[in-house]
Scaffold this active site. Structure first.
Site, PDB file in Angstrom:
ATOM      1  CG  ASP A 127      -0.257  -0.040   2.535  1.00 45.42           C
ATOM      2  OD1 ASP A 127       0.800  -0.695   2.635  1.00 45.42           O
ATOM      3  OD2 ASP A 127      -0.757   0.591   3.487  1.00 45.42           O
ATOM      4  CD  GLU A 194       4.259   0.778   6.726  1.00 41.27           C
ATOM      5  OE1 GLU A 194       5.141   1.142   7.532  1.00 41.27           O
ATOM      6  OE2 GLU A 194       3.740   1.542   5.865  1.00 41.27           O
TER       7      GLU A 194
END
Length: 501
Positions: A127, A194
């Site tokens: 991400d 994350e």
């Protein structure tokens, strides 16, 4: 005459004291030889950098943006990324088992020859953070274009962290095609959240491994970099290997007052009390010191510095306060020395002529190893000194500081050796990761966790991190692939595995 004699004796004593001090400084400096690992330079494996740049460009174009409070916002793009990874890295997928964890995170298992050997793990995340509103026009290349221009791959995620993800898989792709098999099992963990805490990704991967009784030998995740020209007095590039990361907590501050008309304000208001509290917090930062990871870092860097900085850093017993004062002037270096508080959000009032009954603020605290969430709350209360201002941990994620992984372990030396082989002349030292990474979730299954990737950065590049014009050099991408390739190869050689065919 007598006065002259006394003055001369005082001068002699002062000169003697200066000479003794100079001698002590010189001896202390001389007694601290280089602590850098002496290894011959090694020619890196040949990497098709154009191919890797093309792959990263394609990955950047997939908008896997994590958004607070919207856990499935990037789901369609993450699924596209998963399919793309299987297509673009067929050899890697042929030798590894792939599992989807927590909805969209990926756990790969590359079985080793020795099932009894403790495994290792390489980490990255899928991400990326959003683009700051109304800044798209400030980008030299559109932020999700993945443009390959001027020797760089441009776009959100090129640096953080798809560059590492693509480079790790490219290294495995190359090793697999060369007939390599590791002796110990290798895990690859690619979280999908994350940037919003990793609770559904890396945390679930760690829980899965723990349930299976897996204990990792070591973990390497994103983190600190190879910097150039950032530290005054050090001409060589500096590779800092994160041996710990700060903890974090958000403190919720609230102040109450009597609502009323703005024409008749009381002596104390909710907003005024809160503003005074925030002012006191900024005026009284948490204690600083060159200790722990920072002390170890400077101890390893000092012998590599040019004079006079080598003398200064080799004699912190004398120059420590001066060095600390200098480091406190820069935001990033100040953060190495202390737990920090950042005033990030303030709210109060909803009409121009009405006194609010409550004012609130958020203070983001980053905790140095040795400090704690409970201690941060108490220190904030003491600094504010006003019991009418409430201080408590805000709802949401929080983390205590990580343990400090040893800088004299075989796994740290493996990273250090790989850097010194592939980046000749680079100084390697342990460092403190001031941000949070997914690797903190793996502490439940690994004692040795390191946060490092060989991304090259100069001072002017640092604002690109989570900022505008994120990019990575194509040549540096090749170095990332070579680093992971050599790290896995060297680990297998050290463990006695068969060499690459």
């Amino acid at each position: 005459m007598r006065l002259r004699t006394v003055s001369w004796r005082v001068l002699q004593a002062l000169l003697l004291a200066v000479l003794v001090l100079a001698l002590v400084l010189a001896i202390n400096t001389w007694r601290q030889p280089s602590r850098q690992l002496a290894v011959p330079a090694r020619a890196p494996v040949a990497v098709d950098v154009r191919e890797v740049a093309g792959k990263l460009s394609e990955a950047v174009q997939l908008r896997t943006v994590s958004i607070d409070g919207q856990p499935d916002a990037a789901a369609p793009e993450l699924l596209k990324l998963h399919a793309w990874l299987q297509q673009r890295f067929p050899q890697a997928h042929a030798v590894m088992k792939r599992e989807v964890v927590g909805g969209y995170s990926l756990l790969y298992t590359w079985p080793g020859r020795d099932a009894q050997a403790a495994p290792l793990m390489l980490m990255a995340h899928q991400d990326v953070v959003p683009i700051a509103p109304n800044t798209e026009a400030d980008w030299q290349q559109p932020p999700f274009s993945g443009a390959v221009q001027g020797g760089f791959v441009w776009g959100r995620g090129a640096w953080d962290d798809k560059g590492n993800l693509v480079s790790i898989l490219q290294a495995v792709e190359m090793l697999a095609s060369e007939g390599f098999q590791p002796r110990r099992t290798v895990y690859l963990a690619f979280g999908h959240d994350e940037e919003v805490g990793g609770e559904q990704g890396a945390a679930q991967i760690a829980a899965l491994l723990k349930s299976r009784g897996v204990k990792l030998d070591f973990v390497v995740d994103e983190g600190l970099l190879i910097t150039e020209g950032v530290l005054k007095g050090l001409d060589a590039p500096l590779a800092l290997v994160g041996v710990a990361e700060k903890g974090y907590v958000n403190l919720a501050l609230s102040s109450h007052g009597t609502p009323g008309h703005g024409s008749m304000p009381p002596r104390e208001t909710a907003i005024g009390s809160l503003a005074a509290a925030l002012t006191r917090l900024e005026a009284q930062p948490m204690p600083a010191g060159i200790r722990g990871v920072a002390a170890d870092m400077f101890g390893r860097i000092a012998p590599e510095m040019s004079l006079p900085m080598r003398v200064v850093l080799s004699n912190l017993w004398l120059f420590g306060p001066l060095v600390r004062h200098q480091l406190e002037q820069g935001p990033s270096t100040n953060a190495m020395l202390r737990s920090t508080r950042a005033l990030t959000m303030v709210a109060g009032g909803n009409k121009a002529n009405v006194l609010p009954g409550e004012a609130t603020a958020n203070v983001n605290v980053r905790l140095l190893p040795g400090d704690s969430v409970a201690g941060a709350v108490e220190q904030a209360r003491q600094a504010i000194g006003n019991p009418s201002v409430q201080v408590a941990p805000a709802p949401g994620p929080r983390a205590e500081p990580s343990p400090i992984s040893p800088a004299d372990s075989a796994s740290y030396r493996l990273i250090e050796r790989t850097v010194r082989e592939l980046f000749p002349g680079t100084v390697v030292a342990p460092g403190l990761m001031i941000g949070a990474t997914d690797s903190r979730h793996l502490l439940a299954v690994a004692d040795h966790v390191y946060r490092f990737s060989p991304v090259r950065a100069r001072a002017e590049d640092l604002p690109r991190f989570h900022g505008t014009n994120e990019r990575i050099a194509i040549s540096n991408l090749g170095e990332l692939v070579a680093f992971y390739h050599r790290l896995l190869q060297a680990d297998a050689e050290a463990a006695g595995a068969a060499p690459v065919k």
